[in-house]
Design a protein around this motif. Structure first.
Motif, short mmCIF file in Angstrom:
data_model
loop_
_atom_site.label_atom_id
_atom_site.label_comp_id
_atom_site.label_asym_id
_atom_site.label_seq_id
_atom_site.Cartn_x
_atom_site.Cartn_y
_atom_site.Cartn_z
N GLY A 7 0.82 -1.22 0.00
CA GLY A 7 0.00 0.00 0.00
C GLY A 7 0.84 1.26 0.00
O GLY A 7 1.70 1.45 0.85
N GLY A 9 -0.29 4.35 0.43
CA GLY A 9 -0.97 5.46 1.10
C GLY A 9 -0.20 5.87 2.35
O GLY A 9 0.94 5.44 2.57
N VAL A 10 -0.84 6.69 3.17
CA VAL A 10 -0.18 7.23 4.36
C VAL A 10 0.32 6.09 5.26
O VAL A 10 1.47 6.10 5.72
N ALA A 11 -0.56 5.10 5.53
CA ALA A 11 -0.19 4.03 6.46
C ALA A 11 1.00 3.23 5.93
O ALA A 11 1.98 2.99 6.64
N ALA A 75 -1.16 -6.43 -5.21
CA ALA A 75 -1.21 -7.66 -4.41
C ALA A 75 -2.50 -8.39 -4.73
O ALA A 75 -3.58 -7.79 -4.71
N ALA A 102 -3.77 -1.55 2.68
CA ALA A 102 -4.39 -1.40 1.36
C ALA A 102 -5.55 -0.40 1.37
O ALA A 102 -6.23 -0.23 0.35
N GLY A 103 -5.80 0.25 2.49
CA GLY A 103 -6.82 1.30 2.52
C GLY A 103 -8.23 0.75 2.41
O GLY A 103 -8.50 -0.39 2.78
N ARG A 146 -12.58 9.14 -3.67
CA ARG A 146 -11.55 8.48 -2.88
C ARG A 146 -10.20 9.17 -3.07
O ARG A 146 -9.49 9.43 -2.15
N GLU A 175 -17.76 18.07 4.17
CA GLU A 175 -16.85 18.92 3.41
C GLU A 175 -17.41 19.23 2.03
O GLU A 175 -17.25 20.33 1.52
N TRP A 283 -8.91 19.33 -0.13
CA TRP A 283 -9.36 18.76 -1.40
C TRP A 283 -10.62 19.42 -1.92
O TRP A 283 -10.79 19.58 -3.13
N GLY A 409 -3.87 1.49 9.18
CA GLY A 409 -4.67 2.40 8.36
C GLY A 409 -6.10 1.91 8.17
O GLY A 409 -6.64 1.17 8.99
N ASP A 410 -6.68 2.30 7.04
CA ASP A 410 -8.10 2.00 6.80
C ASP A 410 -8.40 0.50 6.68
O ASP A 410 -9.54 0.08 6.80
N ARG A 428 -11.44 6.24 10.67
CA ARG A 428 -10.54 6.12 9.51
C ARG A 428 -10.12 7.52 9.05
O ARG A 428 -10.81 8.19 8.30
N LEU A 429 -8.93 7.94 9.55
CA LEU A 429 -8.41 9.29 9.35
C LEU A 429 -6.92 9.23 8.99
O LEU A 429 -6.23 8.27 9.33
N TRP A 430 -6.41 10.32 8.35
CA TRP A 430 -4.98 10.39 8.00
C TRP A 430 -4.10 10.23 9.24
O TRP A 430 -3.12 9.52 9.23
C1 LIG Z 1 -12.52 12.35 -0.06
C2 LIG Z 1 -11.88 12.00 1.22
C3 LIG Z 1 -11.68 12.96 2.19
C4 LIG Z 1 -11.08 12.64 3.38
N1 LIG Z 1 -10.90 13.61 4.29
C5 LIG Z 1 -10.22 13.34 5.40
C6 LIG Z 1 -9.93 14.39 6.32
O1 LIG Z 1 -10.33 15.53 6.14
N2 LIG Z 1 -9.19 14.09 7.40
C7 LIG Z 1 -8.73 12.84 7.63
O2 LIG Z 1 -8.03 12.64 8.62
N3 LIG Z 1 -9.02 11.82 6.80
C8 LIG Z 1 -9.75 12.03 5.69
N4 LIG Z 1 -10.03 11.02 4.84
C9 LIG Z 1 -9.65 9.63 5.20
C10 LIG Z 1 -8.19 9.33 4.86
O3 LIG Z 1 -7.98 9.64 3.51
C11 LIG Z 1 -7.87 7.84 5.10
O4 LIG Z 1 -8.21 7.50 6.42
C12 LIG Z 1 -6.39 7.57 4.88
O5 LIG Z 1 -5.99 7.98 3.60
C13 LIG Z 1 -6.10 6.07 5.03
O6 LIG Z 1 -4.78 5.82 4.66
P1 LIG Z 1 -4.36 4.36 4.20
O7 LIG Z 1 -2.90 4.42 3.94
O8 LIG Z 1 -4.85 3.37 5.17
O9 LIG Z 1 -5.19 4.09 2.87
P2 LIG Z 1 -5.09 4.79 1.43
O10 LIG Z 1 -4.68 6.19 1.52
O11 LIG Z 1 -6.39 4.47 0.76
O12 LIG Z 1 -3.94 3.99 0.71
C14 LIG Z 1 -4.09 2.64 0.36
C15 LIG Z 1 -3.11 2.34 -0.73
O13 LIG Z 1 -3.08 0.95 -0.98
C16 LIG Z 1 -3.09 0.73 -2.38
N5 LIG Z 1 -3.66 -0.59 -2.63
C17 LIG Z 1 -4.93 -0.99 -2.39
N6 LIG Z 1 -5.06 -2.27 -2.72
C18 LIG Z 1 -3.85 -2.68 -3.17
C19 LIG Z 1 -3.37 -3.92 -3.67
N7 LIG Z 1 -4.15 -5.00 -3.76
N8 LIG Z 1 -2.08 -4.00 -4.07
C20 LIG Z 1 -1.26 -2.92 -3.98
N9 LIG Z 1 -1.67 -1.71 -3.51
C21 LIG Z 1 -2.96 -1.61 -3.11
C22 LIG Z 1 -3.92 1.88 -2.92
O14 LIG Z 1 -3.61 2.10 -4.28
C23 LIG Z 1 -3.44 3.01 -2.04
O15 LIG Z 1 -2.29 3.60 -2.56
C24 LIG Z 1 -10.66 11.31 3.64
C25 LIG Z 1 -10.88 10.32 2.68
C26 LIG Z 1 -11.49 10.67 1.50
C27 LIG Z 1 -11.72 9.60 0.48
#
Ligand SMILES: Cc1cc2nc3c(=O)[nH]c(=O)nc-3n(C[C@H](O)[C@H](O)[C@H](O)COP(=O)(O)OP(=O)(O)OC[C@H]3O[C@@H](n4cnc5c(N)ncnc54)[C@H](O)[C@@H]3O)c2cc1C
Length: 568
Positions: A7, A9-11, A75, A102-103, A146, A175, A283, A409-410, A428-430
């Protein structure tokens, strides 16, 4: 030791970077589906545990760790016994410890919600083709958000929409509403008041008043601008007097000269490189300018109509269909299918009809769906246990039911939180994706919490601290919102109502502020702060220290009360 993290993303990025930092001798592999990673770039520290995050996109090859290997791929499965991650293209990555980050994906309406109605009298094949066409059209106009791409898609679609239905009541819906100025919005939610996950009735009422004020201010601005425009048009119709001609010439000359010198040119990019934006904290601000830019207009033009917001409480969307023309279903597409809406296509776009579970019918050009997310774990075998919310069920050490598989993460569900963290819960937050990613790295590496001075600023916050107190700073309807602790009575449902007390205050002024505090047996459990109250640090300490403040009663929120004296 071979660490593999899935993944970008942030996590995932925080977990992989922290593993590289604490275990420089081991190999760390980050698997990312995209070439662009999402990372935390800037941290504004508002108090001991409260931080405002900024997110940036970084390229896959930009992370500077010598022991980090980047793999671009998807994956697709896990051989849990053989300890191998399976990629979609057939590659297999062996691991000793795997972290799944994987969010999540936005939840969608069930397929049964899309009602296609082919006209009577069509042959079976024609009716089926018509049904498919209508369903495709309906799905095209129900959008979820997303990532950056989906925000841009939404911005482009908004340009052609006058009436928008927003479905949902979480942070994204809240928002979105402020990003839809100029549109008539129907806001559909199953709860009895807005922002149910964040606010009680008082705070929701305060924000609704803010929304009303914002729209009224916009209306005044627009009316003023229109009046001025009309006056200018009138003046333009009169030939300029010789004196005015002279003045106009005088006005033009210096500006022509300054342009020749280059002094009047704009440098929007500054000296830095302009990169695409992640769906970061701002955003929503991308929506309006992007929508307007899509057709070459200006932001002012788009805000020339001030839309209304109608609220539909306590209901959901039962079904969506295309409005029939003259009572008849449409048999021919009024526009060729495609992703963008050109002005000519827009003109012919049939409106959507939403039937709500309350029985009410609502018309809209576009539906924005923000009804929550589902962890993106369809590729993870079922032998890795899930929690009721669909996330991987984790113990206090971020381990799933398979001890070699961790998550953050998510995708993760911190099942331990209820018993062990008295003022923290998962949302589920950044900020939580970041602290979970870092903490998962510590657990995988077997190191104790170590916020060493060598850590980059975005990794300073100790994981233990992060799980001690729920903190979130965000903006709703353009106002700063700080949420601390069990601000909405989370996990206090079993406590007798007679032991609980809530006090709130609204401070009037050029910038109104709102404070609501929740106490259990005289001790502060949670707080909602809207606007610049500068009270976050004081209340953070009151929650962490659990001082008995019952003697002060509602005076606790009196603006003249010296809150700091409570600690003396
Ligand atoms: C529109 C929107 C607004 C938001 N606003 C806020 C806010 O104001 N404040 C806040 O705190 N949070 C906010 N959030 C929530 C925040 O974005 C999430 O909680 C955070 O991004 C989760 O991070 P993550 O790394 O777990 O997942 P993600 O950021 O979703 O990253 C997951 C990553 O895994 C990758 N991935 C998925 N499946 C696979 C796979 N099978 N193989 C390889 N890679 C894969 C994806 O491509 C992605 O890059 C918002 C979310 C959205 C959608």
């Amino acid at each position: 030791m071979r660490f593999v993290v899935v993944g970008g993303g942030v996590a995932g990025v925080c977990c992989a970077e922290e593993l590289c930092r604490v275990r420089p001798q081991d190999s760390v592999t980050l698997v990312a589906a995209d070439r662009v990673l999402k990372g935390v770039s800037v941290v504004v520290r508002l108090s001991r545990t409260l931080e405002e995050l900024a997110l940036v996109e970084r390229r896959l090859d930009e992370l500077p760790w010598p022991n980090l290997q980047m793999v671009q791929g998807v994956a697709a499965g896990i051989d849990a016994e053989g300890k191998e991650l399976l990629l979609g293209d057939g590659r297999r990555l062996p691991y000793d410890k795997l972290c799944i980050c994987a969010g999540a994906r936005p939840k969608q309406l069930p397929p049964t919600a899309f009602h296609a109605r082919p006209a009577p009298g069509l042959s079976e094949a024609e009716a089926e083709a018509e049904r498919q066409r209508q369903e495709a059209e309906l799905r095209r106009r129900v959008l979820t958000i997303r990532d950056t791409d989906s925000v841009q898609r939404l911005a482009a679609r908004l340009r052609g929409a006058r009436r928008v239905a927003v479905v949902g009541n979480g942070g994204i819906a809240l928002e979105l509403i402020s990003g839809l100025q100029g549109k008539d919005v129907t806001w559909i939610m199953r709860h009895a008041h807005i922002g149910d996950a964040y606010f009680d009735l008082d705070a929701a009422q305060f924000l609704l008043e803010e929304l009303q004020q914002q729209r009224e201010q916009q209306a005044q601005q627009v009316a003023g601008a229109q009046q001025q425009q009309q006056q200018e048009q009138k003046q333009e119709q009169l030939p300029p007097s010789p004196q005015e001609q002279q003045q106009e010439q005088g006005r033009r000359q210096p500006s022509d000269a300054s342009l020749a010198n280059g002094a009047g040119s704009e440098d929007n990019c500054g000296s830095g490189k302009v990169l695409g934006h992640a769906v970061g904290p701002r955003w929503v601000q991308q929506l309006l300018p992007a929508a307007v830019a899509a057709e070459g207009g200006t932001a002012e033009e788009d805000s020339s109509a001030v839309g209304r917001v109608d609220l539909e409480y306590g209901c959901e969307v039962a079904c969506i269909e295309l409005i029939q023309e003259g009572g008849q279903p449409q048999q021919q597409p009024r526009q060729p299918p495609g992703d963008g809406d050109s002005p000519s296509q827009r003109g012919g776009q049939p409106p959507l009809l939403l039937t709500l579970t309350s029985g009410k019918k609502v018309e809209a050009d576009l539906v924005l769906l923000a009804i929550g997310v589902t962890p993106a774990l369809d590729w993870v075998p079922p032998c890795v246990e899930r929690a009721p919310d669909g996330g991987l069920k984790l113990n206090r050490h971020m381990q799933s039911s398979d001890p070699a598989i961790y998550a953050a993460g998510d995708s993760a569900s911190c099942s331990w939180a209820a018993g062990e963290s008295s003022h923290w819960f998962q949302m589920r937050l950044w900020s939580q994706a970041r602290s979970m990613g870092i903490y998962a790295a510590h657990c995988m590496a077997g190191v104790q919490e170590q916020a060493s001075s060598s850590a980059p600023p975005h990794m300073h916050m100790g994981a233990d601290m992060a799980f001690e107190l729920f903190t979130h700073v965000t903006r709703f309807l353009g106002r700063k919102v700080v949420l601390l602790g069990l601000y909405n009575g989370q996990r206090l449902q079993h406590e007798p109502a007679s032991d609980m007390a809530t006090y709130s205050r609204v401070t009037e002024g050029p910038e109104r502020t709102f404070v609501r505090v929740l106490l259990l047996r005289g001790r502060v459990q949670g707080v909602v702060l809207i606007g610049d109250t500068e009270l976050e640090e004081t209340f953070e300490n009151l929650i962490l220290d659990q001082l008995d403040v019952s003697q002060y009663g509602p005076a606790l929120l009196d603006p003249d009360f010296e809150l700091d004296h409570v600690f003396d």
